[in-house]
Design a protein around this motif. Sequence first.
Motif, PDB file in Angstrom:
ATOM      1  N   UNK A   1       1.327  -1.610  -0.719  1.00  0.00           N
ATOM      2  CA  UNK A   1       0.376   0.421   0.080  1.00  0.00           C
ATOM      3  C   UNK A   1       0.477   1.556  -0.203  1.00  0.00           C
ATOM      4  N   UNK A   2       2.204   0.830  -0.091  1.00  0.00           N
ATOM      5  CA  UNK A   2       3.300   2.104  -0.357  1.00  0.00           C
ATOM      6  C   UNK A   2       3.267   2.844   1.756  1.00  0.00           C
ATOM      7  N   UNK A   3       2.653   2.123   2.330  1.00  0.00           N
ATOM      8  CA  UNK A   3       3.319   2.924   3.879  1.00  0.00           C
ATOM      9  C   UNK A   3       4.444   2.556   4.104  1.00  0.00           C
ATOM     10  N   UNK A   4       4.990   1.527   4.547  1.00  0.00           N
ATOM     11  CA  UNK A   4       6.233   1.363   4.338  1.00  0.00           C
ATOM     12  C   UNK A   4       7.176   0.711   3.698  1.00  0.00           C
ATOM     13  N   UNK A   5       8.287   1.265   4.129  1.00  0.00           N
ATOM     14  CA  UNK A   5       9.288   0.961   3.351  1.00  0.00           C
ATOM     15  C   UNK A   5      10.944   0.246   3.937  1.00  0.00           C
ATOM     16  N   UNK A   6      11.257  -0.820   3.596  1.00  0.00           N
ATOM     17  CA  UNK A   6      12.475  -1.285   4.079  1.00  0.00           C
ATOM     18  C   UNK A   6      13.782  -1.433   3.734  1.00  0.00           C
ATOM     19  N   UNK A   7      14.355  -2.289   4.372  1.00  0.00           N
ATOM     20  CA  UNK A   7      16.322  -1.319   4.040  1.00  0.00           C
ATOM     21  C   UNK A   7      16.717  -2.713   4.244  1.00  0.00           C
ATOM     22  N   UNK A   8      17.630  -3.695   3.703  1.00  0.00           N
ATOM     23  CA  UNK A   8      18.499  -4.209   4.239  1.00  0.00           C
ATOM     24  C   UNK A   8      19.761  -3.492   4.904  1.00  0.00           C
ATOM     25  N   UNK A   9      20.286  -4.426   6.340  1.00  0.00           N
ATOM     26  CA  UNK A   9      21.596  -3.630   6.374  1.00  0.00           C
ATOM     27  C   UNK A   9      22.165  -5.004   7.137  1.00  0.00           C
ATOM     28  N   UNK A  10      23.123  -5.511   6.909  1.00  0.00           N
ATOM     29  CA  UNK A  10      23.053  -6.929   6.608  1.00  0.00           C
ATOM     30  C   UNK A  10      22.761  -7.847   6.524  1.00  0.00           C
ATOM     31  N   UNK A  11      22.118  -8.663   7.816  1.00  0.00           N
ATOM     32  CA  UNK A  11      22.162  -9.911   7.820  1.00  0.00           C
ATOM     33  C   UNK A  11      20.044  -9.292   8.456  1.00  0.00           C
ATOM     34  N   UNK A  12      20.038  -7.740   8.380  1.00  0.00           N
ATOM     35  CA  UNK A  12      18.539  -7.632   9.473  1.00  0.00           C
ATOM     36  C   UNK A  12      17.703  -6.707   7.713  1.00  0.00           C
ATOM     37  N   UNK A  13      16.406  -6.592   7.858  1.00  0.00           N
ATOM     38  CA  UNK A  13      15.436  -5.468   7.791  1.00  0.00           C
ATOM     39  C   UNK A  13      14.734  -4.591   8.607  1.00  0.00           C
ATOM     40  N   UNK A  14      15.255  -3.881   8.440  1.00  0.00           N
ATOM     41  CA  UNK A  14      14.945  -2.487   9.307  1.00  0.00           C
ATOM     42  C   UNK A  14      13.628  -2.085   8.783  1.00  0.00           C
TER      43      UNK A  14
ATOM     44  N   UNK B   1       4.122   7.740   5.120  1.00  0.00           N
ATOM     45  CA  UNK B   1       2.485   8.569   5.895  1.00  0.00           C
ATOM     46  C   UNK B   1       2.114   9.268   4.236  1.00  0.00           C
ATOM     47  N   UNK B   2       2.642   9.385   3.382  1.00  0.00           N
ATOM     48  CA  UNK B   2       1.604   9.655   1.955  1.00  0.00           C
ATOM     49  C   UNK B   2       0.183   9.474   1.690  1.00  0.00           C
ATOM     50  N   UNK B   3       0.317   7.850   1.070  1.00  0.00           N
ATOM     51  CA  UNK B   3      -0.842   7.565   1.007  1.00  0.00           C
ATOM     52  C   UNK B   3      -1.772   8.093   2.358  1.00  0.00           C
ATOM     53  N   UNK B   4      -1.309   7.727   3.714  1.00  0.00           N
ATOM     54  CA  UNK B   4      -2.512   8.204   4.110  1.00  0.00           C
ATOM     55  C   UNK B   4      -3.469   9.720   4.451  1.00  0.00           C
ATOM     56  N   UNK B   5      -2.679  10.258   3.019  1.00  0.00           N
ATOM     57  CA  UNK B   5      -3.717  11.643   2.419  1.00  0.00           C
ATOM     58  C   UNK B   5      -4.659  10.855   1.690  1.00  0.00           C
ATOM     59  N   UNK B   6      -4.946   9.941   1.425  1.00  0.00           N
ATOM     60  CA  UNK B   6      -6.137   9.572   0.623  1.00  0.00           C
ATOM     61  C   UNK B   6      -6.899   9.559   1.708  1.00  0.00           C
ATOM     62  N   UNK B   7      -6.940   8.921   2.558  1.00  0.00           N
ATOM     63  CA  UNK B   7      -7.816   8.684   3.830  1.00  0.00           C
ATOM     64  C   UNK B   7      -8.473   9.835   4.252  1.00  0.00           C
ATOM     65  N   UNK B   8      -7.249  10.811   4.503  1.00  0.00           N
ATOM     66  CA  UNK B   8      -7.327  12.165   5.084  1.00  0.00           C
ATOM     67  C   UNK B   8      -8.237  12.857   4.260  1.00  0.00           C
ATOM     68  N   UNK B   9      -8.810  13.132   2.786  1.00  0.00           N
ATOM     69  CA  UNK B   9      -9.066  13.225   2.337  1.00  0.00           C
ATOM     70  C   UNK B   9     -10.456  13.067   1.923  1.00  0.00           C
ATOM     71  N   UNK B  10     -10.547  11.650   2.156  1.00  0.00           N
ATOM     72  CA  UNK B  10     -12.003  11.116   2.151  1.00  0.00           C
ATOM     73  C   UNK B  10     -12.888  11.166   3.352  1.00  0.00           C
ATOM     74  N   UNK B  11     -12.095  11.214   4.377  1.00  0.00           N
ATOM     75  CA  UNK B  11     -12.657  11.519   6.230  1.00  0.00           C
ATOM     76  C   UNK B  11     -13.420  13.179   6.089  1.00  0.00           C
ATOM     77  N   UNK B  12     -11.781  14.288   5.201  1.00  0.00           N
ATOM     78  CA  UNK B  12     -12.815  14.949   5.340  1.00  0.00           C
ATOM     79  C   UNK B  12     -14.106  15.769   5.040  1.00  0.00           C
TER      80      UNK B  12
END
Length: 108
Positions: A58-71, A76-87
């Motif tokens: 949904x475009x709400x989370x980004x990930x990146x690998x740092x060694x064996x770990x995923x962070x 939050x930009x896709x939440x603008x669609x929710x905010x507009x709908x609620x407005x």
Amino acid sequence: MRDNNQLRDVFDAIADPTRRQLIRLLAGAEEIPLHELTTQFPMGRTAVSKHLTVLKEAGLALDRKVGRETRYRLDASPLREVQDWLAFYNKFWSANLLRLNQLLEEEE
């Protein structure tokens, strides 16, 4: 209304309470490793990963690998669609509550 890089609807992504909690956690930090996110839920790493995948689609989370770990971090930009709908509904309720208030004042 989906962005071209979104595979999943943002409303679908935020419909689940676990994913909403993940969004809250991600909003409170710059990046969080998967193992830290997993400790916040009564489920295994695989289940948390599946929820994060939905957020990523949904475009709400980004990930990146740092060694064996995923962070993970929040986008939050896709939440603008929710905010507009609620407005729209905010305007609707404000107008209706104003009318109700006027009716109550007329009865007094």
